[in-house]
Design a protein around this motif. Sequence first.
Motif, short mmCIF file in Angstrom:
data_model
loop_
_atom_site.label_atom_id
_atom_site.label_comp_id
_atom_site.label_asym_id
_atom_site.label_seq_id
_atom_site.Cartn_x
_atom_site.Cartn_y
_atom_site.Cartn_z
N LEU A 231 32.13 -3.31 -3.64
CA LEU A 231 31.51 -1.99 -3.48
C LEU A 231 30.02 -2.08 -3.15
CD1 LEU A 231 33.21 -0.03 -6.38
CD2 LEU A 231 33.79 -0.01 -3.95
N ASN A 232 29.43 -3.26 -3.29
CA ASN A 232 28.00 -3.45 -3.03
C ASN A 232 27.13 -2.48 -3.82
OD1 ASN A 232 28.59 -5.52 -1.31
ND2 ASN A 232 28.34 -4.33 0.55
N LEU A 233 27.41 -2.35 -5.10
CA LEU A 233 26.64 -1.45 -5.96
C LEU A 233 25.41 -2.15 -6.52
CD1 LEU A 233 29.55 0.17 -8.00
CD2 LEU A 233 28.37 1.10 -5.99
N ILE A 234 24.38 -1.35 -6.76
CA ILE A 234 23.15 -1.85 -7.38
C ILE A 234 23.00 -1.14 -8.72
CG2 ILE A 234 20.63 -1.92 -7.21
CD1 ILE A 234 21.00 -2.08 -4.17
N ALA A 235 22.80 -1.92 -9.76
CA ALA A 235 22.58 -1.37 -11.09
C ALA A 235 21.10 -1.10 -11.27
CB ALA A 235 23.09 -2.34 -12.15
N LEU A 236 20.75 0.15 -11.49
CA LEU A 236 19.35 0.50 -11.71
C LEU A 236 18.97 0.38 -13.17
CD1 LEU A 236 19.12 3.61 -9.37
CD2 LEU A 236 18.51 1.25 -8.86
N GLY A 237 19.94 0.50 -14.05
CA GLY A 237 19.71 0.31 -15.47
C GLY A 237 19.07 1.51 -16.14
N ARG A 238 18.75 1.31 -17.40
CA ARG A 238 18.11 2.36 -18.19
C ARG A 238 16.61 2.19 -18.14
NH1 ARG A 238 21.07 1.89 -23.83
NH2 ARG A 238 20.41 -0.25 -23.52
N VAL A 239 15.90 3.33 -18.22
CA VAL A 239 14.43 3.28 -18.22
C VAL A 239 13.90 4.23 -19.29
CG1 VAL A 239 14.28 2.73 -15.76
CG2 VAL A 239 14.18 5.10 -16.48
#
Length: 68
Positions: free
Chosen positions: A43-51
């Motif tokens: 899926l070529n997803l990027i995890a931006l994560g929590r901020v």
Amino acid sequence: MVTARQEPNTTDVTAAVETLRKALTAAGIVLSSLGADVASPSLNLIALGRVRADVALRLADVIQRGCA
């Protein structure tokens, strides 16, 4: 009903992550969890994560100024 065939996502995830990281760094923003999502590589997803809330507000400000 005929639906349009979707092309596979061929964007280089590693290059996209590094480009985003550089842009965020230039804006003084660090997303420590930023990286490729390895759970679904096709899926070529990027995890931006929590901020933290203050980082989210800085990110929103940068986006808003860029859209003005």
